[in-house]
Design a protein around this motif. Structure first.
Motif, PDB file in Angstrom:
ATOM      1  N   ILE A   1       0.805  -1.441  -0.155  1.00  0.00           N
ATOM      2  CA  ILE A   1       0.006   0.062  -0.004  1.00  0.00           C
ATOM      3  C   ILE A   1       0.841   1.382  -0.010  1.00  0.00           C
ATOM      4  N   SER A   2       2.051   1.199   0.541  1.00  0.00           N
ATOM      5  CA  SER A   2       2.776   2.311   0.942  1.00  0.00           C
ATOM      6  C   SER A   2       3.342   2.719  -0.660  1.00  0.00           C
ATOM      7  N   LEU A   3       3.561   1.945  -1.496  1.00  0.00           N
ATOM      8  CA  LEU A   3       4.204   2.061  -2.937  1.00  0.00           C
ATOM      9  C   LEU A   3       3.319   2.829  -3.552  1.00  0.00           C
ATOM     10  N   LEU A   4       1.929   3.212  -3.137  1.00  0.00           N
ATOM     11  CA  LEU A   4       0.934   3.888  -4.054  1.00  0.00           C
ATOM     12  C   LEU A   4       1.006   5.335  -3.525  1.00  0.00           C
ATOM     13  N   VAL A   5       2.080   5.678  -2.645  1.00  0.00           N
ATOM     14  CA  VAL A   5       2.178   7.323  -2.508  1.00  0.00           C
ATOM     15  C   VAL A   5       3.660   7.386  -2.793  1.00  0.00           C
ATOM     16  N   PRO A   6       3.934   8.850  -2.802  1.00  0.00           N
ATOM     17  CA  PRO A   6       5.359   9.186  -3.343  1.00  0.00           C
ATOM     18  C   PRO A   6       6.302   8.647  -2.203  1.00  0.00           C
ATOM     19  N   GLY A   7       7.559   8.187  -2.489  1.00  0.00           N
ATOM     20  CA  GLY A   7       8.494   7.761  -1.725  1.00  0.00           C
ATOM     21  C   GLY A   7       9.084   6.471  -2.101  1.00  0.00           C
TER      22      GLY A   7
ATOM     23  N   GLY B   1       8.643   3.640  -0.260  1.00  0.00           N
ATOM     24  CA  GLY B   1       7.791   2.524   0.371  1.00  0.00           C
ATOM     25  C   GLY B   1       8.161   2.274   1.900  1.00  0.00           C
ATOM     26  N   LEU B   2       7.153   1.810   2.657  1.00  0.00           N
ATOM     27  CA  LEU B   2       7.317   1.550   4.170  1.00  0.00           C
ATOM     28  C   LEU B   2       8.728   0.970   4.503  1.00  0.00           C
ATOM     29  N   CYS B   3       9.193   0.025   3.972  1.00  0.00           N
ATOM     30  CA  CYS B   3      10.262  -0.555   4.264  1.00  0.00           C
ATOM     31  C   CYS B   3      11.708  -0.211   3.699  1.00  0.00           C
ATOM     32  N   ARG B   4      11.589   0.580   2.734  1.00  0.00           N
ATOM     33  CA  ARG B   4      12.641   0.963   1.810  1.00  0.00           C
ATOM     34  C   ARG B   4      13.225   0.118   1.133  1.00  0.00           C
ATOM     35  N   ALA B   5      12.708  -0.927   0.714  1.00  0.00           N
ATOM     36  CA  ALA B   5      13.429  -1.966   0.102  1.00  0.00           C
ATOM     37  C   ALA B   5      13.604  -1.607  -1.404  1.00  0.00           C
ATOM     38  N   THR B   6      14.276  -2.310  -2.201  1.00  0.00           N
ATOM     39  CA  THR B   6      14.545  -2.157  -3.417  1.00  0.00           C
ATOM     40  C   THR B   6      13.617  -2.815  -4.453  1.00  0.00           C
ATOM     41  N   PRO B   7      13.437  -2.165  -5.658  1.00  0.00           N
ATOM     42  CA  PRO B   7      12.328  -3.028  -6.467  1.00  0.00           C
ATOM     43  C   PRO B   7      12.629  -4.419  -6.707  1.00  0.00           C
ATOM     44  N   SER B   8      13.770  -4.939  -6.861  1.00  0.00           N
ATOM     45  CA  SER B   8      14.035  -6.243  -6.937  1.00  0.00           C
ATOM     46  C   SER B   8      13.618  -7.135  -5.681  1.00  0.00           C
ATOM     47  N   GLU B   9      13.568  -6.564  -4.494  1.00  0.00           N
ATOM     48  CA  GLU B   9      13.307  -7.175  -3.438  1.00  0.00           C
ATOM     49  C   GLU B   9      11.664  -7.367  -3.391  1.00  0.00           C
ATOM     50  N   TRP B  10      10.833  -6.686  -4.085  1.00  0.00           N
ATOM     51  CA  TRP B  10       9.466  -6.702  -4.182  1.00  0.00           C
ATOM     52  C   TRP B  10       9.047  -7.924  -5.019  1.00  0.00           C
ATOM     53  N   GLN B  11       9.921  -8.234  -5.799  1.00  0.00           N
ATOM     54  CA  GLN B  11       9.567  -9.490  -6.553  1.00  0.00           C
ATOM     55  C   GLN B  11       9.480 -10.811  -5.942  1.00  0.00           C
TER      56      GLN B  11
ATOM     57  N   PHE C   1      -5.779   2.627  -7.740  1.00  0.00           N
ATOM     58  CA  PHE C   1      -4.609   3.151  -7.827  1.00  0.00           C
ATOM     59  C   PHE C   1      -3.828   1.892  -8.134  1.00  0.00           C
ATOM     60  N   ALA C   2      -2.616   1.776  -8.812  1.00  0.00           N
ATOM     61  CA  ALA C   2      -1.893   0.651  -8.998  1.00  0.00           C
ATOM     62  C   ALA C   2      -0.421   1.116  -9.732  1.00  0.00           C
ATOM     63  N   THR C   3       0.621   0.018  -9.286  1.00  0.00           N
ATOM     64  CA  THR C   3       1.713   0.122  -9.700  1.00  0.00           C
ATOM     65  C   THR C   3       2.179  -1.058  -9.919  1.00  0.00           C
ATOM     66  N   GLY C   4       3.611  -1.392 -10.589  1.00  0.00           N
ATOM     67  CA  GLY C   4       4.060  -2.887 -10.934  1.00  0.00           C
ATOM     68  C   GLY C   4       5.226  -2.656 -11.643  1.00  0.00           C
ATOM     69  N   ARG C   5       5.862  -3.980 -11.993  1.00  0.00           N
ATOM     70  CA  ARG C   5       6.958  -4.103 -12.618  1.00  0.00           C
ATOM     71  C   ARG C   5       6.553  -4.485 -14.148  1.00  0.00           C
ATOM     72  N   ASP C   6       6.927  -3.838 -15.219  1.00  0.00           N
ATOM     73  CA  ASP C   6       6.365  -4.171 -16.506  1.00  0.00           C
ATOM     74  C   ASP C   6       7.593  -5.177 -16.805  1.00  0.00           C
ATOM     75  N   PRO C   7       6.849  -6.248 -17.685  1.00  0.00           N
ATOM     76  CA  PRO C   7       7.954  -7.206 -18.119  1.00  0.00           C
ATOM     77  C   PRO C   7       9.052  -6.705 -19.091  1.00  0.00           C
TER      78      PRO C   7
END
Length: 90
Positions: free
Chosen positions: A43-49, A51-61, A84-90
């Motif tokens: 949920i925190s990825l849907l606002v500027p910044g 993310g809550l845990c400050r993880a890198t995008p590779s850690e979200w996978q 609201f949505a966000t994600g990684r494009d292939p």
């Protein structure tokens, strides 16, 4: 505004999760490592910044399924439904 649905696809330890929600408060319970904080981080990825845990995008996978990750929230606002949505494009 309140969330009506949260959908996670290949996000951290959630391969395919869909939660139907109401305006009532939500209490998350579970064993350590079961994904409670991952829900909040998504949920925190849907606002500027970063993310809550400050993880890198590779850690979200999700490491079990390498298909792109995605986070989507549907909400009911004064002006009507919103998405609201966000994600990684292939």
């Amino acid at each position: 505004m309140h969330f009506t649905q949260l959908t996670l696809t290949n996000f951290r330890n959630h391969r395919d999760l869909r939660l139907e929600l109401t305006a009532a408060p939500v209490v998350l319970t579970g064993l350590n490592g079961s994904g409670k904080t991952n829900l909040l981080e998504a949920i925190s990825l849907l606002v500027p910044g970063r993310g809550l845990c400050r993880a890198t995008p590779s850690e979200w996978q999700n490491h079990v399924d390498v298909s792109p990750w995605a986070v989507m929230v549907e909400a009911e606002a004064i002006d009507g439904p919103m998405r609201f949505a966000t994600g990684r494009d292939p």
